[in-house]
Design a protein around this motif. Structure first.
Motif, PDB file in Angstrom:
ATOM      1  N   GLN A  74       0.862  -1.080   0.034  1.00  0.00           N
ATOM      2  CA  GLN A  74      -0.146  -0.073  -0.083  1.00  0.00           C
ATOM      3  C   GLN A  74       0.841   1.400   0.003  1.00  0.00           C
ATOM      4  OE1 GLN A  74      -2.392  -0.510   3.544  1.00  0.00           O
ATOM      5  NE2 GLN A  74      -4.160  -1.782   2.139  1.00  0.00           N
ATOM      6  N   TRP A  75       0.873   1.802  -1.238  1.00  0.00           N
ATOM      7  CA  TRP A  75       1.787   3.070  -1.182  1.00  0.00           C
ATOM      8  C   TRP A  75       0.704   4.284  -0.599  1.00  0.00           C
ATOM      9  CZ3 TRP A  75       6.518   2.340  -1.734  1.00  0.00           C
ATOM     10  CH2 TRP A  75       7.008   1.235  -2.339  1.00  0.00           C
ATOM     11  N   VAL A  76       1.095   4.930   0.311  1.00  0.00           N
ATOM     12  CA  VAL A  76       0.463   6.061   0.835  1.00  0.00           C
ATOM     13  C   VAL A  76       0.215   7.269   0.003  1.00  0.00           C
ATOM     14  CG1 VAL A  76      -0.085   7.322   2.783  1.00  0.00           C
ATOM     15  CG2 VAL A  76       0.523   5.172   3.049  1.00  0.00           C
ATOM     16  N   LYS A  77      -1.179   7.605  -0.260  1.00  0.00           N
ATOM     17  CA  LYS A  77      -1.044   8.845  -1.083  1.00  0.00           C
ATOM     18  C   LYS A  77      -1.700  10.143  -0.177  1.00  0.00           C
ATOM     19  CE  LYS A  77       0.017   7.180  -4.858  1.00  0.00           C
ATOM     20  NZ  LYS A  77       1.181   7.633  -5.751  1.00  0.00           N
ATOM     21  N   ASP A  78      -2.347  10.004   0.934  1.00  0.00           N
ATOM     22  CA  ASP A  78      -3.214  10.737   1.914  1.00  0.00           C
ATOM     23  C   ASP A  78      -3.396  10.307   3.042  1.00  0.00           C
ATOM     24  OD1 ASP A  78      -3.961  13.459   2.714  1.00  0.00           O
ATOM     25  OD2 ASP A  78      -5.779  13.312   1.375  1.00  0.00           O
ATOM     26  N   VAL A  79      -3.210  10.836   4.125  1.00  0.00           N
ATOM     27  CA  VAL A  79      -3.976  10.555   5.418  1.00  0.00           C
ATOM     28  C   VAL A  79      -4.620  11.582   5.891  1.00  0.00           C
ATOM     29  CG1 VAL A  79      -3.297   9.489   7.673  1.00  0.00           C
ATOM     30  CG2 VAL A  79      -2.011   9.019   5.972  1.00  0.00           C
ATOM     31  N   ARG A  80      -5.854  11.241   6.335  1.00  0.00           N
ATOM     32  CA  ARG A  80      -6.829  12.214   6.914  1.00  0.00           C
ATOM     33  C   ARG A  80      -7.354  11.957   8.241  1.00  0.00           C
ATOM     34  NH1 ARG A  80      -8.909  16.136   3.019  1.00  0.00           N
ATOM     35  NH2 ARG A  80      -7.786  15.793   1.185  1.00  0.00           N
ATOM     36  N   LEU A  81      -7.572  12.821   9.266  1.00  0.00           N
ATOM     37  CA  LEU A  81      -8.291  12.560  10.495  1.00  0.00           C
ATOM     38  C   LEU A  81      -9.740  12.811  10.472  1.00  0.00           C
ATOM     39  CD1 LEU A  81      -7.675  11.551  13.258  1.00  0.00           C
ATOM     40  CD2 LEU A  81      -6.714  14.038  14.016  1.00  0.00           C
ATOM     41  N   ASP A  82     -10.621  12.091  10.807  1.00  0.00           N
ATOM     42  CA  ASP A  82     -11.970  12.625  10.859  1.00  0.00           C
ATOM     43  C   ASP A  82     -12.368  13.801  11.707  1.00  0.00           C
ATOM     44  OD1 ASP A  82     -12.242  11.149  13.455  1.00  0.00           O
ATOM     45  OD2 ASP A  82     -14.196  10.144  12.844  1.00  0.00           O
ATOM     46  N   CYS A  83     -13.492  14.112  11.642  1.00  0.00           N
ATOM     47  CA  CYS A  83     -13.761  15.246  12.603  1.00  0.00           C
ATOM     48  C   CYS A  83     -13.810  14.991  14.158  1.00  0.00           C
ATOM     49  CB  CYS A  83     -15.024  15.820  12.229  1.00  0.00           C
ATOM     50  SG  CYS A  83     -16.594  14.577  12.498  1.00  0.00           S
ATOM     51  N   ASP A  84     -14.017  13.622  14.565  1.00  0.00           N
ATOM     52  CA  ASP A  84     -13.904  13.588  15.913  1.00  0.00           C
ATOM     53  C   ASP A  84     -12.442  13.125  16.667  1.00  0.00           C
ATOM     54  OD1 ASP A  84     -16.585  13.692  16.502  1.00  0.00           O
ATOM     55  OD2 ASP A  84     -17.189  11.957  15.950  1.00  0.00           O
ATOM     56  N   GLY A  85     -11.662  13.071  15.570  1.00  0.00           N
ATOM     57  CA  GLY A  85     -10.121  12.557  15.955  1.00  0.00           C
ATOM     58  C   GLY A  85     -10.060  11.351  16.203  1.00  0.00           C
ATOM     59  N   ASP A  86     -11.094  10.305  15.984  1.00  0.00           N
ATOM     60  CA  ASP A  86     -10.966   8.953  16.424  1.00  0.00           C
ATOM     61  C   ASP A  86     -11.005   7.949  15.429  1.00  0.00           C
ATOM     62  OD1 ASP A  86     -13.711   9.072  15.365  1.00  0.00           O
ATOM     63  OD2 ASP A  86     -14.401   8.511  17.274  1.00  0.00           O
ATOM     64  N   THR A  87     -10.852   8.309  13.922  1.00  0.00           N
ATOM     65  CA  THR A  87     -10.427   7.501  12.904  1.00  0.00           C
ATOM     66  C   THR A  87      -9.918   7.887  11.940  1.00  0.00           C
ATOM     67  OG1 THR A  87     -12.923   6.762  13.190  1.00  0.00           O
ATOM     68  CG2 THR A  87     -12.041   6.016  11.344  1.00  0.00           C
ATOM     69  N   LEU A  88      -8.872   7.455  11.345  1.00  0.00           N
ATOM     70  CA  LEU A  88      -8.122   7.755  10.155  1.00  0.00           C
ATOM     71  C   LEU A  88      -8.723   7.204   8.880  1.00  0.00           C
ATOM     72  CD1 LEU A  88      -4.669   6.915  11.765  1.00  0.00           C
ATOM     73  CD2 LEU A  88      -5.224   8.992  11.521  1.00  0.00           C
ATOM     74  N   LEU A  89      -8.301   8.077   7.691  1.00  0.00           N
ATOM     75  CA  LEU A  89      -8.683   7.649   6.502  1.00  0.00           C
ATOM     76  C   LEU A  89      -7.326   7.636   5.684  1.00  0.00           C
ATOM     77  CD1 LEU A  89     -10.679   7.000   4.139  1.00  0.00           C
ATOM     78  CD2 LEU A  89     -11.032   9.325   3.599  1.00  0.00           C
ATOM     79  N   VAL A  90      -7.074   6.472   5.324  1.00  0.00           N
ATOM     80  CA  VAL A  90      -5.677   6.146   4.619  1.00  0.00           C
ATOM     81  C   VAL A  90      -5.914   5.983   3.316  1.00  0.00           C
ATOM     82  CG1 VAL A  90      -3.404   5.168   4.588  1.00  0.00           C
ATOM     83  CG2 VAL A  90      -4.557   5.389   6.906  1.00  0.00           C
ATOM     84  N   LYS A  91      -5.492   6.879   2.217  1.00  0.00           N
ATOM     85  CA  LYS A  91      -5.685   6.430   0.939  1.00  0.00           C
ATOM     86  C   LYS A  91      -4.323   6.284   0.255  1.00  0.00           C
ATOM     87  CE  LYS A  91      -9.280  10.254   0.510  1.00  0.00           C
ATOM     88  NZ  LYS A  91      -9.818  11.183  -0.605  1.00  0.00           N
ATOM     89  N   VAL A  92      -4.628   5.086  -0.398  1.00  0.00           N
ATOM     90  CA  VAL A  92      -3.571   4.270  -0.998  1.00  0.00           C
ATOM     91  C   VAL A  92      -3.704   4.030  -2.471  1.00  0.00           C
ATOM     92  CG1 VAL A  92      -3.051   3.347   1.354  1.00  0.00           C
ATOM     93  CG2 VAL A  92      -4.304   1.974  -0.236  1.00  0.00           C
ATOM     94  N   ASP A  93      -2.473   3.721  -2.922  1.00  0.00           N
ATOM     95  CA  ASP A  93      -2.313   2.825  -4.159  1.00  0.00           C
ATOM     96  C   ASP A  93      -2.222   1.384  -3.774  1.00  0.00           C
ATOM     97  OD1 ASP A  93      -2.240   2.281  -6.928  1.00  0.00           O
ATOM     98  OD2 ASP A  93      -0.634   3.401  -7.219  1.00  0.00           O
ATOM     99  N   GLN A  94      -3.153   0.601  -3.915  1.00  0.00           N
ATOM    100  CA  GLN A  94      -3.033  -0.666  -3.624  1.00  0.00           C
ATOM    101  C   GLN A  94      -2.482  -1.644  -4.659  1.00  0.00           C
ATOM    102  OE1 GLN A  94      -3.879  -2.583  -0.476  1.00  0.00           O
ATOM    103  NE2 GLN A  94      -2.817  -4.017  -1.392  1.00  0.00           N
ATOM    104  N   VAL A  95      -1.470  -2.423  -4.467  1.00  0.00           N
ATOM    105  CA  VAL A  95      -0.674  -3.135  -5.230  1.00  0.00           C
ATOM    106  C   VAL A  95      -1.445  -4.788  -4.996  1.00  0.00           C
ATOM    107  CG1 VAL A  95       1.340  -4.155  -6.288  1.00  0.00           C
ATOM    108  CG2 VAL A  95       1.332  -1.647  -5.745  1.00  0.00           C
ATOM    109  N   GLY A  96      -1.962  -5.203  -5.749  1.00  0.00           N
ATOM    110  CA  GLY A  96      -2.663  -6.763  -5.490  1.00  0.00           C
ATOM    111  C   GLY A  96      -3.671  -6.483  -4.402  1.00  0.00           C
ATOM    112  N   ALA A  97      -3.730  -7.587  -3.897  1.00  0.00           N
ATOM    113  CA  ALA A  97      -4.860  -7.784  -2.710  1.00  0.00           C
ATOM    114  C   ALA A  97      -4.800  -7.023  -1.733  1.00  0.00           C
ATOM    115  CB  ALA A  97      -5.240  -9.349  -2.676  1.00  0.00           C
ATOM    116  N   ALA A  98      -5.920  -6.624  -1.100  1.00  0.00           N
ATOM    117  CA  ALA A  98      -5.589  -5.885   0.245  1.00  0.00           C
ATOM    118  C   ALA A  98      -5.935  -6.680   1.456  1.00  0.00           C
ATOM    119  CB  ALA A  98      -6.527  -4.799   0.378  1.00  0.00           C
ATOM    120  N   CYS A  99      -6.904  -7.900   1.250  1.00  0.00           N
ATOM    121  CA  CYS A  99      -7.196  -8.493   2.174  1.00  0.00           C
ATOM    122  C   CYS A  99      -6.394  -9.724   2.452  1.00  0.00           C
ATOM    123  CB  CYS A  99      -8.549  -9.034   1.937  1.00  0.00           C
ATOM    124  SG  CYS A  99      -9.463 -10.185   3.359  1.00  0.00           S
ATOM    125  N   HIS A 100      -6.164 -10.361   3.579  1.00  0.00           N
ATOM    126  CA  HIS A 100      -5.311 -11.653   3.857  1.00  0.00           C
ATOM    127  C   HIS A 100      -5.868 -12.624   2.994  1.00  0.00           C
ATOM    128  CE1 HIS A 100      -8.260 -11.977   6.957  1.00  0.00           C
ATOM    129  NE2 HIS A 100      -7.894 -13.416   7.179  1.00  0.00           N
TER     130      HIS A 100
END
Length: 116
Positions: A74-100
């Motif tokens: 996962q090549w990270v393109k952007d990271v954001r914090l939600d309005c409450d500060g309790d969740t991150l949004l990580v925007k990536v360029d996914q290579v292949g499968a993300a799930c195990h």
């Protein structure tokens, strides 16, 4: 490797009792939701500084960098914090499968609603 998260960012985070913040991972260009991981301050700092998504494994109690074992980076393109500060949004360029499981996304399972 221990690094210190920017105090201005750290002050905004609302962590669980275990010191973790959930990180929703999304494909940066399509908006596809890929997975959910967990980060502490160290994992977030590593993610921000290396450009590779780094998580805290709650089961193994260790850091893991997405793709180091599977090659599904996962090549990270952007990271954001939600309005409450309790969740991150990580925007990536996914290579292949993300799930195990080998699926592109962890959310490919059948919908829970009858029409879903």
């Amino acid at each position: 490797m221990t690094s210190v998260l920017d105090p201005a960012i750290a002050a905004r985070l609302k962590r669980t009792a275990d010191g973790l913040v959930p990180a929703i991972v999304q494909q940066h260009d399509t908006g596809e939701v890929l997975m959910l991981g967990w980060m502490d301050d160290e994992a977030l700092q590593r993610t921000l500084t290396t450009g590779r998504a780094t998580y805290w494994s709650r089961s193994r109690q260790e850091y893991w960098i997405k793709g180091d074992t599977s090659g599904h980076v996962q090549w990270v393109k952007d990271v954001r914090l939600d309005c409450d500060g309790d969740t991150l949004l990580v925007k990536v360029d996914q290579v292949g499968a993300a799930c195990h499981t080998g699926d592109r996304t962890c959310f490919d399972a059948d919908g829970l609603l009858a029409d879903g």
